[in-house]
Design an enzyme around this catalytic site. Structure first.
Site, PDB file in Angstrom:
ATOM      1  N   ARG A 148       6.219   2.744  -8.424  1.00  0.00           N
ATOM      2  CA  ARG A 148       7.311   2.456  -9.386  1.00  0.00           C
ATOM      3  C   ARG A 148       8.332   3.792  -9.732  1.00  0.00           C
ATOM      4  NH1 ARG A 148       5.248  -0.925 -14.762  1.00  0.00           N
ATOM      5  NH2 ARG A 148       4.072  -2.588 -13.630  1.00  0.00           N
ATOM      6  N   GLY A 170      -1.704   6.497  -2.638  1.00  0.00           N
ATOM      7  CA  GLY A 170      -2.769   6.275  -3.519  1.00  0.00           C
ATOM      8  C   GLY A 170      -4.123   5.316  -3.104  1.00  0.00           C
ATOM      9  N   HIS A 171      -3.533   4.346  -2.601  1.00  0.00           N
ATOM     10  CA  HIS A 171      -4.544   3.464  -2.010  1.00  0.00           C
ATOM     11  C   HIS A 171      -5.248   4.265  -0.553  1.00  0.00           C
ATOM     12  CE1 HIS A 171      -1.677   0.307  -3.407  1.00  0.00           C
ATOM     13  NE2 HIS A 171      -2.770  -0.078  -3.936  1.00  0.00           N
ATOM     14  N   LEU A 217       0.664  -1.130  -0.019  1.00  0.00           N
ATOM     15  CA  LEU A 217       0.122  -0.255  -0.039  1.00  0.00           C
ATOM     16  C   LEU A 217       0.718   1.301   0.041  1.00  0.00           C
ATOM     17  CD1 LEU A 217      -2.650  -1.159   2.468  1.00  0.00           C
ATOM     18  CD2 LEU A 217      -2.740  -1.098   0.036  1.00  0.00           C
ATOM     19  N   GLN A 245      -4.474 -12.378 -12.717  1.00  0.00           N
ATOM     20  CA  GLN A 245      -4.322 -11.262 -13.428  1.00  0.00           C
ATOM     21  C   GLN A 245      -2.727 -10.969 -13.639  1.00  0.00           C
ATOM     22  OE1 GLN A 245      -5.947  -8.753 -10.121  1.00  0.00           O
ATOM     23  NE2 GLN A 245      -4.360  -7.140 -11.240  1.00  0.00           N
ATOM     24  N   MET A 264       1.478   9.480  -8.460  1.00  0.00           N
ATOM     25  CA  MET A 264       1.807   8.698  -7.487  1.00  0.00           C
ATOM     26  C   MET A 264       1.865   7.367  -7.979  1.00  0.00           C
ATOM     27  SD  MET A 264       1.274  10.215  -3.635  1.00  0.00           S
ATOM     28  CE  MET A 264       1.855  11.927  -3.514  1.00  0.00           C
ATOM     29  N   GLY A 306      -9.071   3.654  -7.728  1.00  0.00           N
ATOM     30  CA  GLY A 306      -8.303   4.951  -8.397  1.00  0.00           C
ATOM     31  C   GLY A 306      -8.282   5.253  -9.819  1.00  0.00           C
ATOM     32  N   GLN A 314      -8.865  -0.272 -15.863  1.00  0.00           N
ATOM     33  CA  GLN A 314      -9.591  -0.950 -14.732  1.00  0.00           C
ATOM     34  C   GLN A 314     -10.868  -0.544 -14.303  1.00  0.00           C
ATOM     35  OE1 GLN A 314      -7.241  -3.339 -11.915  1.00  0.00           O
ATOM     36  NE2 GLN A 314      -7.926  -1.719 -10.536  1.00  0.00           N
TER      37      GLN A 314
HETATM   38  O1  PAF Z   1      -5.742  -2.483  -8.862  1.00  0.00           O
HETATM   39  C1  PAF Z   1      -5.299  -3.636  -8.131  1.00  0.00           C
HETATM   40  O2  PAF Z   1      -4.918  -3.389  -7.217  1.00  0.00           O
HETATM   41  C2  PAF Z   1      -6.033  -4.929  -8.488  1.00  0.00           C
HETATM   42  O3  PAF Z   1      -6.136  -5.116 -10.171  1.00  0.00           O
HETATM   43  C3  PAF Z   1      -7.314  -5.141  -7.925  1.00  0.00           C
HETATM   44  C4  PAF Z   1      -8.578  -4.225  -8.286  1.00  0.00           C
HETATM   45  C5  PAF Z   1      -7.086  -5.211  -6.495  1.00  0.00           C
HETATM   46  C6  PAF Z   1      -7.843  -6.535  -8.318  1.00  0.00           C
HETATM   47  O4  PAF Z   1      -6.820  -7.710  -8.027  1.00  0.00           O
END
Ligand code: PAF
Length: 283
Positions: free
Chosen positions: A186, A34-35, A31, A59, A183, A146, A152
């Site tokens: 990376r 941004g989170h 985290l 993913q 932010m 975000g 996404q």
């Molecule tokens: O953005 C992310 O961190 C991921 O793609 C998510 C939405 C948690 C799904 O695994």
């Protein structure tokens, strides 16, 4: 702060808080600010806040990336606890992907195939599967994503529309450093020179919006500017939302007086081998 690993434990939240709306923020951990801005938005809106931490194998199209993905659970839990989060859900892979559960299918046109989908085949399919399962487990009223990961957000908006029409989806504006650089975890991999040059991504996105009447010419100019700064540009283009379709060169001249649909200028490129993405939504 409660930490659950089993989906069955999550039903307690609804039982114990019948009068509270539940906000949900899915994450893969590691985290950063941004989170935390998503968490703060949910808290400011007055919701009971649930965050999930799960590194979703589905993913990742490259097993090495999955293996290298940072796992910093203790630090993440400390950050969320300091932030006053109510519940954290940290499921195992077998909890998320029990045997004999079929994949959900949603209609995305080619939204999952282009831009980020083109360079990571199967990525958005994996995102949809995990988010679908998480929404079913958590049963949130509101979810926060975000805008930095715009594609996404657009994919999840389709998932919500088609499978969870009662959920409210909120896109949270990208957090930026003072320089304008979006932010990202990376950014620490950039040298100070590359970091300075990377700040110009935001200026280029703004320049394209300002020159929207001749946006195709602006795109060429700004791509050249980024290349001169050392960027390998993967894409810098204007798309219409929600399906990220191409916008013809004369579009803004023709539609000046009408209310324009939502658009975005989107960018992906690498500097010093570090791949960065950014975007600005406008209408
Ligand atoms: O953005 C992310 O961190 C991921 O793609 C998510 C939405 C948690 C799904 O695994």
């Amino acid at each position: 702060m409660k930490v659950f690993t089993l989906a069955t434990e999550l039903s307690d939240i609804h039982r114990e808080n019948p009068n509270r709306k539940i906000a949900f923020i899915p994450t893969m951990g590691a985290l950063h600010a941004g989170h935390l801005s998503l968490v703060k938005s949910a808290q400011q809106d007055g919701y009971l806040t649930v965050v999930s931490i799960f590194v979703n194998p589905l993913q990742f199209n490259n097993p090495e990336d999955l293996e290298k993905y940072p796992r910093t659970l203790d630090n993440d839990l400390a950050l969320l606890s300091n932030q006053g989060v109510d519940v954290v859900f940290t499921p195992t892979t077998s909890e998320m992907y029990p045997a004999n559960v079929e994949d959900v299918q949603i209609e995305l046109g080619d939204l999952d195939q282009k831009f980020e989908g083109a360079c990571r085949p199967g990525h958005f399919h994996g995102v949809v599967q995990v988010v679908y399962r998480l929404f079913n487990y958590v049963q949130p009223h509101v979810v926060y994503f975000g805008e930095k990961d715009l594609q996404q957000c657009l994919v999840i908006e389709q998932l919500v529309l088609q499978q969870f029409p009662s959920i409210e989806m909120k896109r949270v504006i990208t957090m930026r450093e003072d320089s304008g650089l979006a932010m990202s975890s990376r950014n620490v991999r950039l040298s100070s020179n590359a970091r300075e040059n990377a700040a110009s991504i935001f200026q280029c996105l703004n320049a394209v919006i300002e020159q929207r009447l001749t946006h195709c010419e602006a795109l060429i100019q700004q791509q050249e500017r980024l290349k001169d700064m050392g960027f390998e540009v993967e894409y810098l283009t204007v798309v219409s939302l929600p399906f990220m379709n191409d916008v013809p060169c004369d579009f803004f001249q023709k539609t000046q007086s009408e209310k324009s649909p939502q658009m975005a200028v989107v960018f992906a490129g690498s500097i010093e081998g570090v791949r960065l993405i950014d975007n600005l939504v406008f209408s």
